[in-house]
Design an enzyme around this catalytic site. Structure first.
Site, PDB file in Angstrom:
ATOM      1  N   ASP A 153      49.540  23.458  -3.550  1.00  0.00           N
ATOM      2  CA  ASP A 153      48.880  24.731  -3.901  1.00  0.00           C
ATOM      3  C   ASP A 153      48.410  25.435  -2.631  1.00  0.00           C
ATOM      4  O   ASP A 153      47.266  25.864  -2.526  1.00  0.00           O
ATOM      5  CB  ASP A 153      47.700  24.475  -4.848  1.00  0.00           C
ATOM      6  CG  ASP A 153      47.211  25.766  -5.513  1.00  0.00           C
ATOM      7  OD1 ASP A 153      48.033  26.675  -5.715  1.00  0.00           O
ATOM      8  OD2 ASP A 153      46.018  25.858  -5.825  1.00  0.00           O
ATOM      9  N   LYS A 202      32.387  21.271  -5.796  1.00  0.00           N
ATOM     10  CA  LYS A 202      33.326  21.897  -6.718  1.00  0.00           C
ATOM     11  C   LYS A 202      33.186  21.188  -8.063  1.00  0.00           C
ATOM     12  O   LYS A 202      33.394  19.978  -8.171  1.00  0.00           O
ATOM     13  CB  LYS A 202      34.750  21.777  -6.188  1.00  0.00           C
ATOM     14  CG  LYS A 202      35.798  22.361  -7.122  1.00  0.00           C
ATOM     15  CD  LYS A 202      37.127  22.543  -6.429  1.00  0.00           C
ATOM     16  CE  LYS A 202      37.071  23.703  -5.453  1.00  0.00           C
ATOM     17  NZ  LYS A 202      38.387  24.056  -4.900  1.00  0.00           N
ATOM     18  N   GLY A 252      36.838  29.895  -9.553  1.00  0.00           N
ATOM     19  CA  GLY A 252      38.276  29.960  -9.757  1.00  0.00           C
ATOM     20  C   GLY A 252      38.628  29.600 -11.174  1.00  0.00           C
ATOM     21  O   GLY A 252      37.749  29.371 -12.017  1.00  0.00           O
TER      22      GLY A 252
END
Length: 650
Positions: free
Chosen positions: A133, A40, A20
């Protein structure tokens, strides 16, 4: 990061599974707890922003307090040599965005999914954590269809990014609330708006607003109403459309009071009690757009001037005729007025001239190299501030835009911001080896790889349809739009597993060999147990996996080997079809012999009328050959031939 790298001497990277604007996601193995995890890793361009890092760590640690079956669990947060990472639960599945592209979502299924998402967000709100988000890309669907919401760890940090700062917000613009579009504080009501946008996409197959640029979409969130869900999907009931409309209200005060209230509104929308619900109307008045009417501010001096004058009563009576006004002195007031005008005019002229001399025209530097643009602007008396941004159209190192624009006349010393192309976006080539062709193509297209070439070849180790190899090594930094990725996909093993050909005729075996691209070789052999013309055995044996063009040898029976001792006697037998002449169904006939060869089934057939068959007996001296004829399992005849009878018949 590459496969095999370790983080914190504990997590061994296996392969990249996502990417991303803010971070890359890897599948890894926790070597202490012996489990698969997802990690992540914050992109390197954000690893030196102290404010961002502090918020990243604070929010990531806060997210570890969340414990809910519909929230991806966070196991660990840390940093190592400017490498900031979050270790979380690995979900074997796909994102909700990918799921929507592969599956048709009914209204019932959409509400099932939304119910789980609401439970997750409601739990977060109860722990005073706002997601900020919410979007299908941040929700996982596992193999059993359960939803897992993720990305609580960096949601608040990401909300500070501007539209041009990170592609992650560009991906979120379809789902964020009007107050987020304005840069205002986001709270629980902002999450409810985003949930409404996700539900809109679940039931209609498209996002509420579509525009050519993120800014255009953001403006629609502020100004426009989306197309009614019922116009896009006739299966959406009015009650459910009402729920979506209220969640997407421009004003936070018009939305549901809580996520729990939103969920209840969704889940009851298909009930019989709400089947005739009218269209719900909202004022949709946005408090940010209100004009406040305020009372004018009145100073004490003004109040004094506005106070009415009360006449003072005289203690003596004065005749009006005797009051004589004082004689005014003549003043040359116009001379003073002219002098003031001249002085003011001169001052203004001096100011304008001075101001004009302090300003300069901004030159047009768009398209110039960064060096030429800087020289041009500094020569005109301006300061220069450079911001880099990736661009697919402007050559690296050249100016994309400037602010103030060319032709403006700001004061010398003003800072001119120029945006310089950093070239096209690069990505780390993901590892798609071992993935199915469909999954590999989906992952590459999500990363903007557009030129994909698929080749196939057989493989003994890789399942059919899975990727054997890729033309670009995993981890290599490439520009997706400028490379061709070739994937070698397995067609599976091309070996043939041999069937059991025992009892086949040679002609039948030849057909089988041609169909499977095998070479066939015949060998004949006498047999006392296998009738003449049938295959006794084969080489290689049945069940063996062989390559095409392998030589298959079949041993065909020649029957009993003739001797001076044994005698062969051929016997004819007529088998009647039971039914007394009436038309009947077929019956099964079986002929078995017991002679020098042992017990053999020489014939099995079905007849609908009387039929004559021939069979052979091999009779040894002083022995008897016997034949048994069965019809539908019942013995209807038994024939016996002695050695002497067979001898006489020769």
């Amino acid at each position: 990061m590459r496969s095999g790298d370790r983080i914190n001497d504990r997590y061994r990277i296996e392969q990249q599974i996502g990417s991303g604007g803010m971070a890359n996601v890897y599948r890894a193995h926790d070597e202490i707890l012996n489990r698969t995890v997802a990690i992540k890793v914050l992109r390197s361009e954000f690893s030196h922003n102290e404010q961002f890092i502090r918020r990243f760590e604070r929010e990531a640690h806060a997210a570890t307090s969340l414990n809910h079956p519909n929230i991806v669990a966070i196991y660990d947060v840390g940093d190592e040599d400017d490498l900031y990472y979050i270790v979380m639960e690995h979900v074997d599945g796909m994102t909700l965005k990918q799921y929507l592209q592969e599956e048709y979502i009914s209204v019932d299924e959409a509400l099932r999914i939304m119910g789980q998402i609401c439970d997750a967000i409601d739990h977060a709100h109860a722990n005073r954590i706002i997601h900020r988000d919410i979007k299908p890309q941040n929700m996982m669907i596992d193999q059993t269809g359960n939803v897992k919401v993720t990305d609580f760890g960096i949601a608040v940090a990401m909300s500070n990014a501007t539209l041009t700062h990170t592609m992650s917000v560009l991906g979120s613009v379809h789902y964020f609330s009007p107050e987020q579009a304005r840069g205002k504080f986001a709270d629980e009501k902002s999450d409810i708006y985003s949930l409404g946008a996700v539900l809109y996409e679940l039931v209609t197959g498209r996002v509420p607003f579509i525009g050519e640029t993120p800014v255009a979409v953001a403006l629609q969130h502020l100004q426009d109403d989306p197309i009614r869900p019922m116009d896009l999907n006739p299966n959406v009931p009015q009650a459910l459309e009402n729920c979506i409309t209220q969640a997407l209200a421009k004003s936070p005060g018009e939305r549901h009071a809580s996520v729990a209230a939103f969920k209840k509104d969704c889940m009851t929308s298909l009930s019989r009690e709400r089947s005739n619900e009218p269209k719900r109307s909202l004022t949709d008045e946005d408090p940010f757009d209100k004009t406040l009417v305020m009372a004018p501010i009145v100073t004490d001096e003004v109040k004094e001037k506005q106070r009415p004058v009360t006449p003072i009563a005289s203690t003596e009576e004065t005749p009006v005729s005797k009051i004589t006004p004082p004689k005014k002195k003549k003043r040359k007031w116009w001379i003073w007025l002219l002098l003031v005008i001249v002085l003011i005019g001169g001052s203004i002229t001096a100011y304008v001239v001075a101001d004009e001399m302090s300003r300069a025209v901004v030159p047009d530097v768009v398209g110039m190299s960064i060096g030429d643009a800087t020289t041009e602007l500094e020569a005109s008396g301006f300061e220069v501030e450079v911001t880099e941004r990736s661009s697919d159209n402007i050559e690296e190192g050249n100016v994309i835009s400037q602010n103030p624009q060319e032709g403006r006349k700001p004061k010398r010393g003003t800072t001119v911001n120029i945006v310089v192309s950093a070239g096209k976006d690069t990505v780390d080539m993901p590892n798609v080896e071992g993935l199915s062709q469909t999954a590999a193509e989906r992952m590459l297209k999500d990363l903007a790889f557009i030129d994909l070439e698929i080749k196939t070849e057989p493989s003994e180790t890789v399942d059919s349809g899975d990727v054997i190899s890729q033309s670009i090594d995993p981890g290599d930094e490439v520009i997706p739009s400028e490379v061709t990725v070739t994937l070698i996909v397995s067609t599976g093993s091309n070996k043939v597993e041999l069937a059991n050909l025992a009892g086949y005729t040679f002609e039948e075996a030849t057909t089988y060999a041609e169909q499977n691209k095998l070479k066939i070789v015949r060998r004949d052999e006498f047999s006392t147990s296998v009738p003449k013309g049938q295959i006794i055995r084969q080489l290689p044996t049945a069940g063996t996996a062989v390559d095409p063009d392998t030589e298959l040898t079949v041993i065909v029976s020649e029957g009993v080997e003739p001797t001076d001792v044994s005698i062969e006697r051929e016997v004819d037998v007529e088998v009647e079809q039971p039914g007394n002449g009436k038309k009947s169904k077929s019956v099964e006939v079986v002929i078995r012999t017991v002679d020098a060869r042992g017990e053999i089934e020489v014939l099995r057939d079905k007849i609908t009328e009387t039929t004559t068959y021939s069979y052979t007996l091999v009779i040894a001296p002083d022995e008897v050959g016997t034949a048994t004829i069965e019809v539908n399992g019942d013995v209807v005849r038994t024939d016996s031939v002695t050695y002497a009878q067979a001898k006489e018949a020769q």
